[in-house]
Design an enzyme around this catalytic site. Sequence first.
Site, mmCIF file in Angstrom:
data_model
loop_
_atom_site.group_PDB
_atom_site.id
_atom_site.type_symbol
_atom_site.label_atom_id
_atom_site.label_comp_id
_atom_site.label_asym_id
_atom_site.label_seq_id
_atom_site.Cartn_x
_atom_site.Cartn_y
_atom_site.Cartn_z
ATOM 1 N N CYS A 29 0.958 -1.146 0.115
ATOM 2 C CA CYS A 29 -0.085 -0.048 -0.012
ATOM 3 C C CYS A 29 0.787 1.359 -0.010
ATOM 4 C CB CYS A 29 -0.897 -0.104 1.230
ATOM 5 S SG CYS A 29 0.021 -0.060 2.860
ATOM 6 N N LEU A 30 0.436 2.127 0.803
ATOM 7 C CA LEU A 30 1.333 3.515 0.754
ATOM 8 C C LEU A 30 2.419 3.285 2.029
ATOM 9 C CD1 LEU A 30 2.017 6.264 0.216
ATOM 10 C CD2 LEU A 30 0.170 7.094 2.077
#
Length: 205
Positions: A160-161
């Site tokens: 993800c981030l």
Amino acid sequence: MALIARTLLRPARFSRQLSTAATGRQTTTTGMTTTMMMVMRSSANVGMRMAQLPVLTTRRTIVAQKIESVRFFQSGQVEVPPANEYQYEDIKKLTQNPNPDKILIDVREPAELAAEGYIPSAINIPYNSSPTALSLPEDEFELKFGFSKPNKDKELIFYCLGGVRCNYSQELAGQFGYARRANYLGSWEDWVAREKAAAAEKVNK
């Protein structure tokens, strides 16, 4: 005669008194009924106004709901093996030499990918908007995302981030029957930093 007249007049006077008392009680009862109806009508209007108010959903509420969904799927209904952990070097090799048995999954939202980019070869299954995507039937999944649903014999590698959503995603995937799972905990932030460092190193040579 006067005594007889007074005696005869008393019932009439008494009747008028009873009539007046009854009228007073009726007026009082009517007033109370009217007041109660006004209160009920006022309460109904307040209820209608409350129902018409917009529902305010904060980001904190959304996050709390998603955490609750994760806790539901983590309630011990399905026991799954732990996920592997991938580092930048592992992901870099996978992008240079794709392995059909390993699928890299970006769980950020499509707008994030459009604005920031993504790791080469990754597919996008967003966690926030589609947390239960891997539980969909194959035809519904393909209709929703535009590509085939990953087979359960593949290793799914999530990122993800910054490493939070990908961990939730792999846990849900385990509950949906995917035993082979992995996390790139450094995720996009680590990938960008390492790629920039590698590019700067090449320039300095």
